[in-house]
Structure formats: structure tokens, C-alpha cells
Design an enzyme around this catalytic site. Structure first.
Site, mmCIF file in Angstrom:
data_model
loop_
_atom_site.group_PDB
_atom_site.id
_atom_site.type_symbol
_atom_site.label_atom_id
_atom_site.label_comp_id
_atom_site.label_asym_id
_atom_site.label_seq_id
_atom_site.Cartn_x
_atom_site.Cartn_y
_atom_site.Cartn_z
ATOM 1 N N ASP A 128 0.849 -1.197 0.000
ATOM 2 C CA ASP A 128 0.000 0.000 0.000
ATOM 3 C C ASP A 128 0.884 1.247 0.000
ATOM 4 O OD1 ASP A 128 1.076 0.145 2.511
ATOM 5 O OD2 ASP A 128 -0.817 0.029 3.593
ATOM 6 N N ASP A 160 1.679 3.432 2.342
ATOM 7 C CA ASP A 160 2.654 3.503 3.434
ATOM 8 C C ASP A 160 3.827 2.563 3.181
ATOM 9 O OD1 ASP A 160 1.696 5.466 4.982
ATOM 10 O OD2 ASP A 160 0.706 4.146 6.466
#
Ligand code: 0RA
Length: 646
Positions: free
Chosen positions: A514, A516
Site C-alpha cells: 500500500d 505507506d
């Protein structure tokens, strides 16, 4: 020679030529490095280099490169055109000789100053040998001439197909799918980066790149034109676009020293990293060499002399070292060498001894002038050098801590490392895993014989913004050094990485799939790029690719790495499938993580390479630096998450 003997000689020569071409097809990697995407793009560079040579001789100012719809490539220039007349020794058209004889290049044009040529200097005949089909068209002396080839074999003698009032050479080639088995698809950005670089390195030459496979919003083919009036001076501005300059202008020089053409441009910024780029005959010399040593020598001696005489160093309690003069420095050195000797692991290190003093002298003269004419800038630079020396002093202590631990004794290894049992580093892998929980799963899922796990806590330090001693004091970074068993500093170079005791030959970054996770991945890559470049260059750094979806139906479980795969699986299951989107590694159990991401039999690892160190440098400083707007633009342009192909 009798007629008979002449005939025999001719056929002997053509057999030799044929053998040369056959040899290229048998051992393509010997000529173009590899037959993956890199080698595929190399074909284009090889053809363009010939046109660049023509431009360097002053005979050509425009080169156009086109990616055609079928992924064939057309390179056109407005040079003199490859000669088409009879080549006396070979008994055929010179064009045919250039196209079908390995190493023929520009042999019959001794006067031209020929220094360009691809990394391996193999010439366009090599491209011909590795192409399913190639067509050469020459505009010369009012006529258009043409010849075609299949897999390097001439289809018909050079023929005239009409009249023309321009001059130049056009080469269209279609890479052979039976050689480039991995892919024959060209990457626009890869070619654009190289054409931009060539335009900066050869000022005054217009290079256009057109992609006929794609149209823009206006319905026109995607295209860019690269042109530089000021050459390296503009290249530096481009490279340092996102950094804050410390001095007023780019310092540059261009000239000839001891018969060697030398071009240098440099600037200081307020950052802490050293960004040196060096070229020999337009080839990026990643591993440096004698020209770079010359640059360092000239820079250090000139600045040291100036700083000493300024009196600003008087209060300093320790010696200023060479490194201190290069913090926040961005520089490009470009030399042209008639017979370059390339050394090193990747044959990108210049060995010619005579180049060192040529570059050193050039840099000394350039800098001495600049410092005299810009006293304020000179003062800023010396002040920065002093700061760097002080920081280095602090860093030396922190670094000693990193070095002193002996990674071979179990006691010295970081507590968080779950080591493997295998002792042979070539068989060992270490996974750098984001977060303790995912680290735990990875620890359960791994094959402990050869796979080690090092969990990293949250966001690691952004080394782009940190001074050196902060980097060496950082706990996570210290753990990486000790776990890997690498130390800093060799006899030759105080900053070089010592890989002799590298404990794992595969270092795998494993983060969530993702935004992050990709940010953390970028932070770790930035650290490797700035502090462990040799590890990347040695091919030791990889990125794991966890799946995005789990598709289930009854007992059936299939994984998907993108939306298309997911949809195909759903369709194949013919309804009733349930889909789970993996948001992080933590959502997988140990078995799933092993099956999809860690098991060498089924996983996909992306090997990180520094295809274009110049471009990577820019991207890292942009993504990680202070200035936000360009970063946003980059991320927006590159969709949801910036997938850096370094
Ligand atoms: C040798 C001699 C001459 C031109 C070239 C090579 C030449 C080669 C290439 C390859 C791509 N574009 C090129 N343009 C020119 C010309 C010698 C003469 O005209 O006197």
C-alpha cells in the site's frame, strides 16, 4: 593477386563476416551485455551513437528516434549519410560493410574523431545481427539508397530507389524475438532519459523521441524534443532542480587538456549528499575511474589552498579531509578519450592514467578563476566545508560504533535479527520487514535454513535530509549494517562499502503493498542508494512482491497481484468467488506469506538495479528532499504509488 585468388579472398572475407554476425547471434551478451530489457534498449543506443558521432564531427544537428507501433525503432539523422560507394577491400558497397561486418564501424573514415560508440563499441552491424529485419536508407549526393537485411543477412545489393535533396541516414530495425525472449517492448521513459542525457552531453544537437504506440490528449503521438544550448551547465540545473543552491551560479569549463577534451560543471547546494556523475565518450562511468580521481584531486587541492590562505581554517582543531569538500556538491565530468580502457565489475571504470592530470588541471584552473571572481560564494563554500568537517568528526565516532561490532560473533548481531542456519552467504537471504508483527509472521513462514528476518520499526530515517552522523547513530540503520556484516571504509576509499563479509547475497525488502509500504520501501531504497550503492550494484538488493488479492471459492484459493489477474481468476471460477484485499503483510498468515512471497519456487523478486544513476539521484532528491511541489507532481504523474524502477 590472381582472379581466382581474389575470388577466394572475397569469399573468405565474407565467410568471416558471416561468422562474426553468427557469433553475435550465438553469444549476444558478449556484445550487448544481456538479452533482457537492458540489452534491448542498448540496440537503440548503439544506432543513435553512430548519429551522435556524425554530429560530433560537425556534420549533423538533428536526430530523431521513433518507437513504431510494432515496437520497431527508426533512427534518422541529417548527417552526410553512410557512404554507399564500392568498398575496395570488401568488393561491396561501404553501406553493406558497415551493416554486416562486426567491428567495421567507421574504419574507413580515419580522419574523423571517433570516440563515441556504445558501451561495447560494437557498432550497428551488431544491431543488424540481432534484428529480425533491418532497413538502411541513405540520402546522399541527390539519391536515395536502400538495403534490407534479415537477422543480419543481406536481402539484396544496395539499390537506388529515387532522388532526394536532403542528406542523412535512416535505420529501422525490429529486434529478434527469438533472441530477446523476455520482452521486445520498448519503454518510453528509459529511452527518453537516455536521449535527454545525450542532448545535455552533446549541446547543440536536437534529439526528438516519438512514441507511435501512444497518443496524448490532443490526439498527437507522445513525443519530446531534447536540446541543450549550454550542455553540462544546464544538466546540473536539471539535476539540482529540487535542491537549494548555496552559490550564485553553476561553475563550468570546457576545453582540451593534453589533447583530451574535458568538460566539467558543478554547483554546491545546501544539502549533505555528494552527487558526482562522470562520462567517457557519452557513456556513464558508474564506477568512476581516473577522470573522477582527477576531478577530486583538482577540487581538493584548489579549495584547500584557497581555504588555507583565507585564514578561515585557523581556528579549526582538526584537519579538513577530501570528503569535506564534497558535501552538497553536484558535479558532472565528461571526457572524450580516443582509446578508453574500461575496468571494474561492470566495465564502467575508466583506467587511462593520462586522464587524471588532464581533468585535475582543468578543474584547478576553472575553480581558481571562479573563487577569485566570486569572493562571497567562495566564503559560503569554505564555511560549508568547515561544517562538514565538524559533522564528520562527530560521525567518525558514531561510525566506529558501527564498525567495531564483529558481525561474525553471534553476540554482535542485532537482537531483532532472526538468523538462518546456513553459513554460506551465497545461499543466504535476509528479509527486511516493516514492523514487528509482519516480522513475526515472516519468522514463522520462512525456511530457517537459508532465510533470515530483520524487522524494522516503522518509518526508517530519511537519509536524504539527515547529516551523516545522524545516519550512523540511527538504531535501525546500525542494525542493518551489523546484520549484513558490511563495514565502511577500504584502504582506497574511506567511504567505500566493504562487502567482503556480506552475510547474505540476497537482501530483500518486504513491505506492505500500500501507500505507506511503498513509502517505507522508498526510504530503505534511498538509504541503500546513498550509503550502500555497492550493494545495489552488486545485484544484492531485491524487492518482494506480496499479492494484492486472495480469491476463494470453497477449498480453492488463488492469489492475484493486480486487478486484471483478480478478474481473470474470478471468471475462471465461474461465479461464487469471494475476494479478500490484502492491505498489509499482517493480514496474511505464515503459510500464505511463504506460499506467495517468500518461497523461491513461486515468488517474484524484483531485482533493484541502478540503470541510470543520474535519474535515480534526481528522483531520490525529489521524493525525499524538502521541496514538496515537484514531489506531488511526480507522484500524481506516476499514479497511486510511485513505483521507482531504480
Ligand atoms: C563514415 C563516413 C561518412 C559517414 C559516416 C561514416 C556516417 C555513418 C553514420 C551512421 C549513422 N549516421 C551516419 N552518418 C554518417 C561520410 C564520409 C564522407 O562523406 O566523406
Amino acid at each position: 593477386m590472381s582472379e581466382e585468388a581474389k575470388k577466394n579472398q572475397y569469399s573468405a572475407d565474407s565467410i568471416q563476416a558471416l561468422e562474426g554476425m553468427e557469433h553475435v547471434r550465438m553469444r549476444p551478451s558478449m556484445y550487448i551485455g544481456d538479452v533482457g530489457p537492458r540489452g534491448l534498449h542498448h540496440l537503440v543506443y548503439e544506432v543513435v551513437d553512430n548519429s551522435i558521432d556524425e554530429a560530433m564531427g560537425g556534420h549533423c544537428d538533428t536526430i530523431s528516434v521513433t518507437i513504431n507501433e510494432d515496437n520497431s525503432i527508426t533512427v534518422q539523422d541529417n548527417g552526410r549519410g553512410i557512404p554507399v560507394g564500392l568498398h575496395k577491400k570488401e568488393g561491396v558497397s561501404a553501406l553493406e560493410v558497415v551493416m554486416t561486418k562486426i567491428g567495421a564501424g567507421g574504419k574507413f573514415d580515419k580522419d574523423s574523431y571517433k570516440v563515441s560508440g556504445g558501451l561495447h563499441g560494437v557498432g550497428v552491424s551488431c544491431v543488424n545481427a540481432l534484428s529480425d529485419h533491418l532497413k538502411a536508407t541513405v540520402h546522399r549526393e541527390g539519391k536515395i539508397w536502400e538495403q534490407e537485411y534479415e537477422r543480419g543477412k543481406t536481402l539484396y545489393p544496395v539499390k537506388s530507389i529515387g532522388d532526394t535533396d536532403i542528406t542523412g541516414t535512416v535505420v529501422t530495425f525490429e529486434p529478434d524475438k527469438s533472441i530477446f525472449t523476455q520482452t521486445t517492448e520498448y519503454n518510453y521513459d528509459t529511452l527518453a532519459n537516455r536521449m535527454r542525457e545525450l542532448a545535455y552531453l552533446n549541446k547543440g544537437v536536437t534529439i526528438t523521441l516519438t512514441d507511435k504506440r501512444n497518443k496524448d490528449e490532443k490526439g498527437e503521438f507522445v513525443a519530446e524534443t531534447f536540446f541543450s544550448n549550454e550542455g553540462l551547465k544546464e544538466f546540473i540545473k536539471f539535476l539540482d532542480e529540487t535542491r537549494e543552491p548555496l552559490i550564485q551560479s553553476v561553475i563550468s569549463m570546457e576545453g582540451e587538456k593534453n589533447g583530451i577534451p574535458v568538460e566539467v560543471a558543478m554547483i554546491y547546494n545546501t544539502g549533505f549528499s555528494e552527487n558526482l556523475h562522470s562520462y567517457v565518450n557519452n557513456i556513464n562511468t558508474h564506477e568512476g575511474g581516473t577522470h573522477l580521481s582527477g576531478f577530486r584531486r583538482g577540487l581538493t587541492s584548489t579549495l584547500k589552498k584557497y581555504a588555507d590562505s583565507s585564514g578561515m581554517l585557523d581556528k579549526l582543531k582538526f584537519e579538513v579531509s577530501g570528503d569535506d569538500f564534497r558535501e552538497g556538491l553536484t558535479a558532472i565530468v565528461s571526457v572524450k578519450v580516443a582509446e578508453p580502457q574500461f575496468e571494474g565489475q561492470t566495465k564502467t571504470k575508466l583506467g587511462n592514467r593520462e586522464v587524471t592530470s588532464a581533468v585535475s588541471q582543468a578543474v584547478s584552473e576553472m575553480l581558481t578563476n571562479y573563487l577569485e571572481e566570486h569572493p562571497d560564494d567562495a566564503k559560503s563554500v569554505v564555511q560549508k566545508v568547515i561544517l562538514a568537517a565538524q559533522a564528520r568528526h562527530a560521525a567518525a565516532k558514531a561510525r566506529e560504533m558501527v564498525q567495531r561490532k564483529n558481525p561474525m560473533s553471534v553476540g554482535g548481531l542485532p537482537g531483532k535479527l532472526s538468523d538462518c542456519s546456513e553459513q554460506d552467504p551465497t545461499k543466504c537471504e535476509v528479509f527486511l520487514v516493516e514492523g514487528d508483527s509482519a516480522g513475526g509472521t515472516a519468522k514463522q513462514g520462512r525456511d530457517r535454513n537459508f532465510q533470515a528476518i530483520l524487522p524494522l520499526r516503522g518509518k526508517i530515517l530519511n537519509v536524504e535530509k539527515a547529516m551523516q552522523h545522524k545516519v550512523f547513530e540511527n538504531e535501525e540503520i546500525k542494525n542493518i549494517y551489523t546484520a549484513l556484516g558490511v563495514t565502511i571504509g577500504t584502504e582506497e576509499d574511506s567511504k567505500a562499502l566493504n562487502l567482503e563479509k556480506l552475510r547474505y547475497h540476497k537482501v530483500v525488502i518486504m513491505c506492505d503493498a500500500d501507500v505507506d509500504g511503498s513509502h517505507i520501501e522508498t526510504l530503505i531504497l534511498t538509504f541503500f542508494f546513498r550509503y550502500m550503492r555497492e550493494l545495489i550494484e552488486g545485484g544484492h538488493v531485491y524487492i518482494a512482491t506480496p499479492p494484492l488479492y486472495l480469491v476463494k471459492k470453497g477449498a480453492k484459493r488463488r492469489y492475484a497481484w493486480n486487478d486484471q489477474e483478480r478478474d481473470e481468476i474470478i471468471e475462471s471460477m465461474k461465479g461464487g468467488a469471494s475476494i479478500q484485499r490484502y492491505k498489509g503483510l499482517g493480514e496474511m498468515n505464515a503459510e500464505q506469506l511463504w506460499d506467495t512471497t517468500m518461497n523461491p519456487e513461486f515468488r517474484t523478486l524484483r531485482q533493484v538495479s541502478i540503470e541510470n544513476a543520474t535519474e535515480s539521484d534526481r528522483i531520490f532528491s525529489m521524493l525525499m528532499g524538502d521541496e514538496v511541489p515537484p514531489r506531488r507532481e511526480f507522484i500524481e504523474k506516476n499514479a497511486v504509488y510511485a513505483n521507482i524502477d531504480v
